[in-house]
Design a protein around this motif. Structure first.
Motif, mmCIF file in Angstrom:
data_model
loop_
_atom_site.group_PDB
_atom_site.id
_atom_site.type_symbol
_atom_site.label_atom_id
_atom_site.label_comp_id
_atom_site.label_asym_id
_atom_site.label_seq_id
_atom_site.Cartn_x
_atom_site.Cartn_y
_atom_site.Cartn_z
ATOM 1 N N UNK A 159 0.830 -1.216 0.000
ATOM 2 C CA UNK A 159 0.000 0.000 0.000
ATOM 3 C C UNK A 159 0.859 1.259 0.000
ATOM 4 N N UNK A 160 0.371 2.279 -0.703
ATOM 5 C CA UNK A 160 1.125 3.536 -0.837
ATOM 6 C C UNK A 160 1.247 4.232 0.524
ATOM 7 N N UNK A 161 2.402 4.882 0.712
ATOM 8 C CA UNK A 161 2.671 5.614 1.963
ATOM 9 C C UNK A 161 1.984 6.977 1.871
ATOM 10 N N UNK A 162 1.046 7.239 2.790
ATOM 11 C CA UNK A 162 0.260 8.476 2.767
ATOM 12 C C UNK A 162 0.599 9.357 3.972
ATOM 13 N N UNK A 163 -0.002 10.545 3.989
ATOM 14 C CA UNK A 163 0.257 11.493 5.083
ATOM 15 C C UNK A 163 -0.330 11.007 6.406
ATOM 16 N N UNK A 164 -1.342 10.163 6.325
ATOM 17 C CA UNK A 164 -1.942 9.616 7.546
ATOM 18 C C UNK A 164 -0.981 8.690 8.288
ATOM 19 N N UNK A 165 -0.045 8.058 7.557
ATOM 20 C CA UNK A 165 0.931 7.174 8.201
ATOM 21 C C UNK A 165 1.963 7.963 9.010
ATOM 22 N N UNK A 166 2.225 9.214 8.619
ATOM 23 C CA UNK A 166 3.198 10.044 9.344
ATOM 24 C C UNK A 166 2.652 11.471 9.412
ATOM 25 N N UNK A 167 1.657 11.728 10.271
ATOM 26 C CA UNK A 167 1.024 13.060 10.285
ATOM 27 C C UNK A 167 1.914 14.165 10.843
ATOM 28 N N UNK A 168 2.875 13.864 11.713
ATOM 29 C CA UNK A 168 3.724 14.886 12.336
ATOM 30 C C UNK A 168 4.903 15.303 11.460
ATOM 31 N N UNK A 169 5.192 14.570 10.406
ATOM 32 C CA UNK A 169 6.291 14.936 9.526
ATOM 33 C C UNK A 169 7.645 14.484 10.054
ATOM 34 N N UNK A 170 8.715 15.108 9.516
ATOM 35 C CA UNK A 170 10.082 14.736 9.873
ATOM 36 C C UNK A 170 10.643 15.707 10.905
ATOM 37 N N UNK A 215 11.405 19.455 3.423
ATOM 38 C CA UNK A 215 10.776 20.623 4.038
ATOM 39 C C UNK A 215 9.975 20.180 5.261
ATOM 40 N N UNK A 216 9.288 21.146 5.898
ATOM 41 C CA UNK A 216 8.474 20.815 7.071
ATOM 42 C C UNK A 216 7.234 19.999 6.700
ATOM 43 N N UNK A 217 6.797 20.121 5.435
ATOM 44 C CA UNK A 217 5.605 19.396 5.003
ATOM 45 C C UNK A 217 5.909 17.982 4.518
ATOM 46 N N UNK A 218 7.178 17.637 4.390
ATOM 47 C CA UNK A 218 7.542 16.306 3.894
ATOM 48 C C UNK A 218 7.137 15.245 4.918
ATOM 49 N N UNK A 219 6.349 14.262 4.474
ATOM 50 C CA UNK A 219 5.888 13.204 5.388
ATOM 51 C C UNK A 219 6.519 11.851 5.066
ATOM 52 N N UNK A 220 6.998 11.649 3.815
ATOM 53 C CA UNK A 220 7.590 10.360 3.427
ATOM 54 C C UNK A 220 9.090 10.409 3.696
ATOM 55 N N UNK A 221 9.623 9.606 4.608
ATOM 56 C CA UNK A 221 11.063 9.695 4.911
ATOM 57 C C UNK A 221 11.962 9.154 3.801
ATOM 58 N N UNK A 222 11.421 8.303 2.915
ATOM 59 C CA UNK A 222 12.255 7.709 1.869
ATOM 60 C C UNK A 222 12.258 8.525 0.578
ATOM 61 N N UNK A 223 11.407 9.550 0.488
ATOM 62 C CA UNK A 223 11.330 10.305 -0.758
ATOM 63 C C UNK A 223 12.607 11.072 -1.041
ATOM 64 N N UNK A 224 13.373 11.415 -0.014
ATOM 65 C CA UNK A 224 14.622 12.146 -0.236
ATOM 66 C C UNK A 224 15.654 11.250 -0.916
ATOM 67 N N UNK A 225 15.605 9.941 -0.634
ATOM 68 C CA UNK A 225 16.508 8.997 -1.311
ATOM 69 C C UNK A 225 16.144 8.892 -2.789
ATOM 70 N N UNK A 226 14.845 8.874 -3.088
ATOM 71 C CA UNK A 226 14.406 8.817 -4.486
ATOM 72 C C UNK A 226 14.744 10.123 -5.219
ATOM 73 N N UNK A 227 14.642 11.252 -4.518
ATOM 74 C CA UNK A 227 15.023 12.531 -5.127
ATOM 75 C C UNK A 227 16.527 12.574 -5.409
ATOM 76 N N UNK A 228 17.330 11.994 -4.497
ATOM 77 C CA UNK A 228 18.781 11.910 -4.731
ATOM 78 C C UNK A 228 19.080 11.084 -5.980
ATOM 79 N N UNK A 229 18.379 9.936 -6.137
ATOM 80 C CA UNK A 229 18.569 9.106 -7.333
ATOM 81 C C UNK A 229 18.139 9.837 -8.596
#
Length: 356
Positions: free
Chosen positions: A43-54, A104-118
């Motif tokens: 299942x896709x990672x949504x904002x509900x899984x991490x509402x407080x952010x990073x 940013x403060x709104x980023x909720x997916x912790x792995x998206x930065x790795x995908x952005x690096x790639x």
């Protein structure tokens, strides 16, 4: 003070728990445990899984060559738009020649930065934006294989790299179709984008090619419809196995004993041979005579068909035929009629008067 019955479990209860536990299978393959069932998707990672952010900000930067500057200028607004959907900032520094991505403060997916690096790494390795942006999907991964240090001689390196590409890119295209991956060969690296199983095969083929193993040995086509082998016209049927040897063939003496010729005298044997020869000669003569007589056999004549009598019903108009004959006699081919001759005479006289 608590009673000892509450502090320590009973011995009988402990034994029953160990007995109820099922023993683990020792001979079970690891591949069976790691296989994913068909049709299953995470299942896709949504904002509900991490509402407080990073809690903290993460960033990655990579350099790009000078020849990619013009392309990155054009496609950078598209890169920013794709990353802003995941709340990731991207900056392009043309002075230093670098690309940077940060959360940013709104980023909720912790792995998206790795995908952005790639993503920025693939853009630096001459991968087009349309293919590189696929790395932001969950079921897509990438692999950048460094091949520059695998071969020391530069000429050998260029030849083996060209062998991986193939004539007009045919080998690379076949590898892409088999692995469902996009492959880009640029300089000293090979970039691949696709599923994890395909990336594993791509890495193996690339490394083997640089070790002087032709990629055709690793490329295996899966045949869905296997053609049946053509059966030969003459089929050799295998005889059943018998432990006994085959019977011994009869000799000439055995055949003579069976027919009774063995007991005949020499004169009688000669007479029989002569009779057999004469019989064969008579058959040959009769066949020749039949072939010669074929030339004298008259062919079968076709039956004579009598012509049908003209029916008396059709009447001939004699008067009309006579008129046609008269007209044909008066009018000869190439000759002028009397009227045409008179008109021609008058025209000639008029011409003479004008000349005078």
């Amino acid at each position: 003070m608590a009673s000892p019955s509450l502090e320590r479990p009973e011995k009988g209860a402990g034994k029953s728990e160990f007995r109820n536990q099922k023993p683990k299978p020792e001979n079970q393959d690891e591949s069976e445990l790691l296989t994913v069932p068909d049709g299953w998707k995470e299942p896709a990672f949504s904002k509900e899984d991490n509402p407080r952010g990073l809690l903290e900000e993460s960033s990655f930067a990579t350099l790009f060559p000078k020849y990619r500057e013009a392309y990155l200028k054009e496609c950078w607004p598209l890169v920013q738009k794709a990353l802003n959907e995941h709340h990731v900032n991207a900056t392009l520094d043309l002075i230093e020649g670098s690309m940077t991505v940060c959360t940013t403060k709104k980023t909720f997916d912790p792995y998206i930065i790795i995908r952005a690096r790639d993503l920025i790494k693939l853009l630096a390795r001459s991968v087009s934006f349309e293919q590189a942006v696929r790395i932001l999907q969950d079921d897509v991964a990438c692999d950048i294989i460094k091949i520059g240090s695998l071969v020391r001689n530069k000429e050998r390196f260029v030849k083996r790299r060209q062998r991986l590409i193939g004539p007009k890119g045919s080998t690379l295209k076949a590898l892409e179709l088999l692995t469902n991956c996009y492959i880009m060969v640029q300089g000293n690296t090979v970039s691949a984008i696709g599923p994890f199983s395909g990336l594993k095969e791509v890495r193996k083929v690339v490394l083997d090619t640089m070790k002087n193993i032709h990629p055709i040995y690793n490329i295996k086509f899966k045949h869905k419809n296997v053609n049946k082998r053509k059966e030969p016209k003459k089929k050799t049927v295998k005889k059943e196995y018998t432990p006994f040897p085959p019977p011994q063939p009869e000799s000439q003496i055995d055949k003579e004993l069976a027919s009774g010729e063995y007991f005949l005298k020499a004169n009688q044997k000669k007479r029989q041979k002569m009779e057999a020869i004469k019989a064969k000669q008579a058959e040959a003569i009769s066949k020749r005579q039949e072939e010669r007589n074929k030339a004298f056999i008259p062919p079968k004549e076709k039956p004579i068909v009598k012509p049908k009598e003209a029916s008396t019903e059709t009447k001939i108009d004699v008067a009309s035929i006579k008129e046609k004959v008269k007209k044909a006699k008066n009018k000869k081919l190439g000759a002028l009629t009397a009227e045409e001759i008179a008109l021609k005479m008058e025209a000639d006289e008029k011409k003479k008067k004008k000349k005078k």
